[in-house]
Design a protein around this motif. Structure first.
Motif, PDB file in Angstrom:
ATOM      1  N   LYS A  90       0.827  -1.205   0.000  1.00  0.00           N
ATOM      2  CA  LYS A  90       0.000   0.000   0.000  1.00  0.00           C
ATOM      3  C   LYS A  90       0.863   1.257   0.000  1.00  0.00           C
ATOM      4  CE  LYS A  90      -4.060  -1.514   2.584  1.00  0.00           C
ATOM      5  NZ  LYS A  90      -4.648  -1.451   3.928  1.00  0.00           N
ATOM      6  N   LYS A  93       2.364   1.989  -3.335  1.00  0.00           N
ATOM      7  CA  LYS A  93       1.324   2.505  -4.234  1.00  0.00           C
ATOM      8  C   LYS A  93       1.059   3.986  -3.953  1.00  0.00           C
ATOM      9  CE  LYS A  93      -2.532  -0.357  -5.833  1.00  0.00           C
ATOM     10  NZ  LYS A  93      -3.717  -1.036  -5.261  1.00  0.00           N
ATOM     11  N   ILE A  94       0.980   4.312  -2.666  1.00  0.00           N
ATOM     12  CA  ILE A  94       0.715   5.705  -2.276  1.00  0.00           C
ATOM     13  C   ILE A  94       1.830   6.610  -2.809  1.00  0.00           C
ATOM     14  CG2 ILE A  94       0.589   7.312  -0.305  1.00  0.00           C
ATOM     15  CD1 ILE A  94      -0.811   5.002   1.244  1.00  0.00           C
ATOM     16  N   LYS A  96       3.803   6.143  -5.413  1.00  0.00           N
ATOM     17  CA  LYS A  96       3.676   6.282  -6.877  1.00  0.00           C
ATOM     18  C   LYS A  96       2.600   7.300  -7.219  1.00  0.00           C
ATOM     19  CE  LYS A  96       5.552   2.184  -9.001  1.00  0.00           C
ATOM     20  NZ  LYS A  96       5.324   0.831  -8.423  1.00  0.00           N
ATOM     21  N   THR A  97       1.446   7.166  -6.544  1.00  0.00           N
ATOM     22  CA  THR A  97       0.332   8.088  -6.797  1.00  0.00           C
ATOM     23  C   THR A  97       0.724   9.509  -6.442  1.00  0.00           C
ATOM     24  OG1 THR A  97      -1.170   6.303  -6.228  1.00  0.00           O
ATOM     25  CG2 THR A  97      -2.107   8.519  -6.297  1.00  0.00           C
ATOM     26  N   TYR A  98       1.367   9.659  -5.298  1.00  0.00           N
ATOM     27  CA  TYR A  98       1.713  10.998  -4.818  1.00  0.00           C
ATOM     28  C   TYR A  98       2.712  11.685  -5.748  1.00  0.00           C
ATOM     29  CZ  TYR A  98       2.784  14.820  -1.683  1.00  0.00           C
ATOM     30  OH  TYR A  98       2.935  16.067  -1.150  1.00  0.00           O
ATOM     31  N   GLY A 100       3.424  11.000  -8.930  1.00  0.00           N
ATOM     32  CA  GLY A 100       2.897  11.206 -10.277  1.00  0.00           C
ATOM     33  C   GLY A 100       3.969  11.103 -11.341  1.00  0.00           C
ATOM     34  N   GLU A 101       3.730  11.765 -12.475  1.00  0.00           N
ATOM     35  CA  GLU A 101       4.599  11.598 -13.642  1.00  0.00           C
ATOM     36  C   GLU A 101       5.951  12.307 -13.517  1.00  0.00           C
ATOM     37  OE1 GLU A 101       3.833  10.046 -16.962  1.00  0.00           O
ATOM     38  OE2 GLU A 101       2.703   8.931 -15.440  1.00  0.00           O
TER      39      GLU A 101
END
Ligand SMILES: [Fe+2]
Length: 165
Positions: A90, A93-94, A96-98, A100-101
């Motif tokens: 988790k 994943k957080i 990666k999301t945070y 971003g690109e």
């Protein structure tokens, strides 16, 4: 107030969560350095935090063993490991999301603040859970890690501020 079984379930889950967070924190620093998002001073400080995360991981493993060997508690170490794996997944994943690109240094440092803040709150709760058990050594270890996590959090906040000063 929780009963004995709930206390043990809480302990196993929370010990797993802090283990997962410590593992994810070490990987996060590695990745942010690889992405060249941490520069000079903050890079050194982040590496210091990473080293301490590795020592926290070891200390929590010792706490797991203490409770597993305790006949009164009979902690199930594989339940802890299950929870650790889930939390590490988790947390990754957080991140990666945070990020971003196209993450920049400020975002990288603020992510570290987020991660350290998460660690602080999990250790606070773990400390309260641990108070339900009669194990001074475990409680002392958790309290000492919590202090270092509080220090990590304020260091990360300082780094995030320095990056934009
Ligand atoms: Fe930390």
């Amino acid at each position: 107030m929780s009963n004995k079984k709930e206390n043990l379930d809480n302990l196993q889950k929370k010990l797993g969560e802090v283990l997962g967070l410590e593992r994810a924190a070490q990987k996060a620093v590695e990745e942010l350095v690889a992405l060249k998002l941490l520069k000079s001073e903050s890079k050194d400080q982040a590496k210091e935090i990473q080293k301490e995360a590795s020592s926290h991981e070891e200390k929590i493993q010792e706490v797991v063993s203490l409770f597993a060997e305790d006949e009164e508690v009979k902690l199930n170490a594989s339940k802890v490991e299950e929870s650790a794996k889930e939390t590490e997944k988790k947390a990754t994943k957080i991140m990666k999301t945070y990020l971003g690109e196209n993450p920049d240094t400020s975002e990288a440092l603020e992510f570290l603040c987020l991660a350290e803040g998460g660690e602080v709150s999990h250790y606070e709760v773990l400390q309260t859970i641990c108070e339900n058990f009669d194990n001074k050594k475990a409680l002392t270890t958790i309290k000492s890690i919590l202090k270092e996590e509080q220090k990590h959090l304020s260091e990360c906040i300082d780094m995030a501020k320095a990056a934009v000063a």
